[in-house]
Every structure is written in C-alpha cells, then in structure tokens.
Design an enzyme around this catalytic site. Structure first.
Site, short mmCIF file in Angstrom:
data_model
loop_
_atom_site.label_atom_id
_atom_site.label_comp_id
_atom_site.label_asym_id
_atom_site.label_seq_id
_atom_site.Cartn_x
_atom_site.Cartn_y
_atom_site.Cartn_z
CB SER A 44 1.08 -3.10 11.02
OG SER A 44 2.05 -2.17 11.18
NE ARG B 270 -2.54 -0.92 3.80
CZ ARG B 270 -1.83 -0.12 4.52
NH1 ARG B 270 -1.96 1.16 4.19
NH2 ARG B 270 -1.28 -0.27 5.55
CB CYS C 189 0.30 -5.58 17.43
SG CYS C 189 1.34 -4.02 17.66
CE LYS D 64 -5.93 -3.13 5.35
NZ LYS D 64 -6.29 -4.14 6.50
NE ARG E 262 0.16 -8.33 2.32
CZ ARG E 262 -0.31 -7.75 3.43
NH1 ARG E 262 -1.58 -8.15 3.82
NH2 ARG E 262 -0.07 -6.57 4.08
CG HIS F 7 -7.53 -2.21 10.81
ND1 HIS F 7 -6.02 -1.67 10.91
CD2 HIS F 7 -7.44 -3.35 10.10
CE1 HIS F 7 -5.48 -2.37 10.40
NE2 HIS F 7 -6.05 -3.55 9.72
CE1 TYR G 209 0.86 -6.15 -2.18
CE2 TYR G 209 -0.38 -4.36 -1.52
CZ TYR G 209 0.13 -5.34 -1.16
OH TYR G 209 -0.02 -5.82 0.05
CG ASP H 54 -7.75 -6.71 7.95
OD1 ASP H 54 -6.96 -6.30 8.64
OD2 ASP H 54 -7.65 -6.15 6.64
#
Length: 596
Positions: free
Chosen positions: A255, A76, A257, A213, A379, A233, A204, A284
């Site tokens: 992110s 991103r 975590c 998102k 990914r 989120h 991407y 997510d």
C-alpha cells in the site's frame, strides 16, 4: 420462531446451506438478488428512505450515492481477521489462527438471531466473467442493502450466475451480518478447507464485500494452490506501442506505493505523441492460470469494479480513477457538499465546501474546519466500465497473456529504479523480500522496513512459506514460458531527501525498458542483486535528468544491501524449516555477491 420462507433453487447444496443459515440468523424475510435493474432501483430507494444512503446530485453525479459507516468501522481489521485451518502450521506465522470447531462455536453464538427483524439478501455472484474457465462463484448472505449495491458494482451478480452454477456446482459460502457493529465482537473469518467466509459486526467495505480480499485473495490463494493457479494482489495493465501491439504486465505493490496510479497510467505527452497507450485490465487483483494451449501465463481481473481510496485522487494524480467515479458510484465516508449534494475529499482540489457534512455526519464549515472532512480511508465503489482507459480485453473469459511480472517497494536508498531477476526462482526471492519503508502517514516510526511478500502479507490464505513454494512450483510448470520478473522503486531519494525520479506517467519509461528486455531489444548487465539497465537504455527525453543522476538511480550500494540482508534473514527465520530450500539458496547467493 417459524423459519422465514425462501424460494429454493435447483442446487441442493445451496438449499441445504441456506436452510442452516436462515435457521441460525432468524431473518424476518429472505430475498434472492436476481441482478435486475428494477430490483436494484427499489433497494436504492428503500436505502434512501431509511437514511442508509443519500442520493447525490443527479445532474453532476448521475446514479451516485453517499454512505457513512460508524466511527469504529472504517477500515479492514487485520487483528480481527482469521484463517481457520485444522492445524496452526497450515495458517502459518503471519495469519491469526483459531481451531475451526472452536471458531464455529464462537461465531454461532454471535450469528444466532443476528438478523431478527431484518431482511436477509441472497447474492449469487461470479468472480470473473460469468462462465469463464478462470471464474469462481460465491453466494453472499447479508442483512445490508449497502452490501448488495456494492456487490453489484464489484462483482457480476444475479440469476445468470445461478444458471452457470447449475444443479451441482460448488460455491464459496459467504455469510455477513452487521449485527450491532460492535468492534469487540467483530470477526472476519476464513475456513479454506470448507470454502467458507463469515463476517460479523462490521458494515465497512473490505470486511463485508466478501468477494473482494476475503474470496478473491484469501480463499482463492488456497484454491489456487490446490488447483494449480495463482490469486495475486496485482494490477494488470496493457501497454500499446505505436504499431498497435499490446503487451500485458502484472504488478504487485505494498500500500501507498502508487499501484492504482500505475494501473491507470497516462503516458507522458512525449510518449503519447509517439503513439503509446495504456489500457487497464485490473487495479487490484489478478487470477493467473497456465493456458493449456500455449503453456503461457494468462490473467483475468476477477472484479467488476474499483474500490478505491478517495483522498489524494484528483485530476492531476489519477485522472482516469476520478473519471470512473462520475456516474453509478457509491461514495463512503467522504465529505458531502450540502449546497449541491456533491462529494469532496482531501486532495481532490483546494476548494472544500463551506456548507459541509464531514464523514462523522457533523455539519461544519469546510473552509475553516481543522480535522479531516473525509476519512483518510474513505472510498469510492465505481464500475470498471466507467474507466476511460479500460481494456477491450477486460471481459475476455480467456484472460490476457502476461509478458512480465513487476514487484515494487518504497525504498529510499536500497533498491535501484529498476532491475530484472536472473530467472523465475530468483524472481520469487525478489517478490518474497519485497518491502516498503513506513512514511509519515503510517502509524509508528518513519523509515522502518516493513516486509510485504508479493504484497500478500495480509491476504495469503495459508502458510506464507508454502505460498513461496507454490510460486516456485508454478515456475517449474511454466518452464521457458515463464514471464520475466522485475523490481521497481519509484521512491529512491538523494542525500538531501528529495525523490530522484518524477514518477506518475513517467514510470511508463521504465515499463518500456521492461518490455524491451522481454522482447530481446535491450541489454542489461549483472550486478550483486540482479540485471540492471544501462543508463542510456532508459528514455529520459524531456525529463532534465542528467546521466550522473540516472547512474545514481540505478546504483547498488552494497553496504546498504548488506544491512537489508540481515533484515531478510530475521524475517525468514519465522518460517523455520518450511521456508523452501530454493529461497534459502537465493539468499545465500545474494549474501555472497554482496561480500565478494
């Protein structure tokens, strides 16, 4: 040129928009995606024939494919992501902004003729189960088969969506063109007032799967504010006790975590033997609404798949995520084992393939290669139904009732293992001040505090201060039905820099205290920052953690917190007068508590 022919649908709003986009992009042909397996299979075969996809080993990875993006298009791009509202104040200080008509002019120049010689695919898709009262419909136009096939995994696509849209339904207008994949002319743009998303010069995932998102958070957060619901989120998981009762938790983490690990948590053996289970509803994104019948907060996962980071995913770290990728999955920018057409990435195991193609498309000896074989942000796109612990409520159109909301961060010294907010308003403050400290993996200095309110910093589609206000409003509407709010920190360190808590499956022990609090079975005592458990209330059977170590994990160092308060004040200053008074009040209470 003559405009490419397309079959009109029964919705005139859709037809009018399609005519405008086709005239601008000038594709050679236009194809409606109906969601049929025969159509998707033909597209897979076409993408394999052009080299866009590589078919993987059908015995070892049935229905799986491999794809590489260009070297400059692997993540991103927050600096190329815009929220275009009529005034800059509406977008707020955290988002990139441009005046809408100015941005439309800029984009029109880029999209004009961008699909010449290419096929435009029309993808009708539903975020959430088709026909659910929670769900919203989007239509994405794209010149990429890769996007079509990924959207088929990540969302519900095809004719059934058009049937629900009907002759007059509203939809989010999503336009994607790969164009030249030129990073200098790359834009991912949201027009909240127009219900529109435009993405150009990227191929991407996060930039081009516009349901993810872009729609499910940025546009949906704006819609939620307008319509009285929330797009967050957050993972959603169900915890089943030995009596067979399931309670649901929604949790937000920045992110790095451990969010996906928590969403697919496997309880430690000791708790498994007692009969505890964990069910994944989402990994997510959560859409949350107040149920008009009982006044409680319910959540759905609007997605149909997982778009997970491959590196670091292994049988040991996340067995369920890895299992999810074993069939009908698309792998992007990982490494390819040329001998048997399987995939590999750092952290999968200790056996990189000798005869390997790395993410750059170079043939290398994986056993001696010194760089990354898989890109760090490579990914997998996997169907959620592949997950061994997918919840039976995953497709429930009414969603699941949320008993607790959990915020988390990565803090070496500040936050204790777990604490509870005193009430909803305090909980919103806890979420608004969420932070993690940079690790060696992140760019920049180690240990720098990065604020990421509710883990929504890159994803809120309007002014962050107004977003805090919306949370406070939702609390007023929920009243006594509001879920309790907690904060966890799996990453507390001792004076030698060692992690004090084992994490992973053992985080279940903390979640059980949270659920005991919600059902009135556990005590807590007040502190300067919120309600803390008594050490004996956290079940540490078999962990080898002493009472003193647990006390240290639950301790609050006022001096460290005073420093954090100064950092919070600096962070909040950017919102000026728009920061809600209740948030300022909570900061004053914390400040006073620490100085008493």
């Amino acid at each position: 040129m003559n405009m490419a022919e397309f079959t009109k649908c029964s919705n005139e709003k859709v037809n009018k928009w399609l005519e405008e986009q086709i005239a601008m992009c000038q594709p050679e042909s236009v194809v409606w995606i109906d969601g049929s397996e025969s159509q998707l299979e033909a597209l897979r075969a076409e993408a394999v024939s052009t080299g866009e996809l590589i078919k993987l080993n059908e015995e070892k990875l049935p229905g799986c494919y491999y794809h590489r993006t260009t070297e400059n298009d692997v993540a991103r791009v927050e600096d190329r992501t815009f929220i275009c509202t009529p005034t800059e104040e509406e977008a707020g200080p955290i988002n990139n902004w441009m005046e809408p008509s100015q941005m439309y002019d800029k984009l029109k120049a880029l999209y004009t003729g961008a699909m010449k010689g290419r096929t435009m695919y029309i993808i009708p898709y539903s975020m959430g189960p088709v026909g659910s009262p929670f769900s919203k419909i989007g239509i994405e136009l794209t010149d990429s088969i890769y996007v079509v096939l990924n959207m088929n995994i990540m969302t519900r696509i095809g004719q059934e969506v058009m049937d629900v849209l009907g002759t007059d339904g509203d939809f989010v207008k999503c336009l994607h063109a790969k164009k030249d994949v030129n990073p200098e002319e790359r834009y991912i743009v949201h027009f909240p007032q127009d219900n529109a998303i435009m993405s150009v010069n990227s191929a991407y995932g996060g930039n081009v799967l516009l349901g993810k998102k872009c729609f499910a958070l940025r546009i949906a957060s704006y819609l939620g504010k307008q319509e009285g619901w929330m797009a967050e989120h957050m993972l959603i998981l169900g915890l089943e006790n030995p009596q067979g009762e399931v309670k649901y938790i929604a949790a937000a983490f920045p992110s790095a975590c451990g969010k996906t690990n928590l969403a697919m948590l496997i309880p430690p053996e000791y708790l498994q033997e007692k009969g505890y289970k964990v069910w994944t509803v989402g990994d997510d994104i959560a859409w949350l609404r107040i149920n008009p019948e009982d006044g409680k907060l319910y959540a759905i996962n609007p997605e149909a798949g997982f778009f997970g980071v491959a590196p670091g995913t292994s049988e040991k770290t996340n067995f369920n995520a890895l299992e999810s990728t074993k069939k009908n999955t698309i792998f992007t920018n990982v490494a390819l084992n040329n001998d048997d057409l399987t995939v590999w990435w750092e952290g999968l195991d200790k056996n990189p393939p000798k005869n390997c193609t790395n993410w750059l498309g170079e043939k290398v000896d994986g056993t001696t290669y010194e760089g990354n074989l898989a890109h760090p942000n490579s990914r997998f796109t996997a169907p959620a139904i592949n997950c061994p612990c997918i919840s039976s409520e995953f497709e429930n159109p009414q969603g699941v009732p949320i008993s607790a909301i959990v915020f988390g961060g990565r803090r070496a010294k500040t936050a204790p293992l777990v604490y509870q907010a005193r009430d909803w308003e305090h909980g919103v403050f806890v979420g608004a001040t969420m932070a993690s400290e940079t690790t060696a993996a992140a760019a920049g200095a180690v240990g720098v505090v990065r604020r990421d309110p509710m883990a929504m910093k890159p994803f809120v589609g309007y002014n962050m201060a107004d977003y805090f206000g919306h949370w406070l409003e939702m609390g007023k509407k929920l009243g006594d039905n509001a879920p309790a709010i907690f904060h966890v920190n799996w990453f507390r360190k001792d004076d030698e820099g060692n992690f004090m808590w084992p994490g992973f499956g053992d985080n279940m022990r903390v979640l059980l205290w949270i659920l005991d609090r919600v059902s009135g079975k556990a005590d807590a005592h007040d502190s300067a920052i919120g309600l803390l458990p008594t050490a004996s209330d956290i079940d540490t059977t078999g962990l080898g953690i002493s009472a003193e170590e647990l006390d240290a994990l639950l301790s609050v160092d006022k001096e460290v917190w005073k420093e954090d308060v100064e950092n919070i004040k600096e962070y909040f200053a950017q919102f000026g007068d728009r920061l809600p008074a209740d948030i300022k009040k909570q900061l004053e209470i914390l400040d006073k508590n620490l100085n008493d």
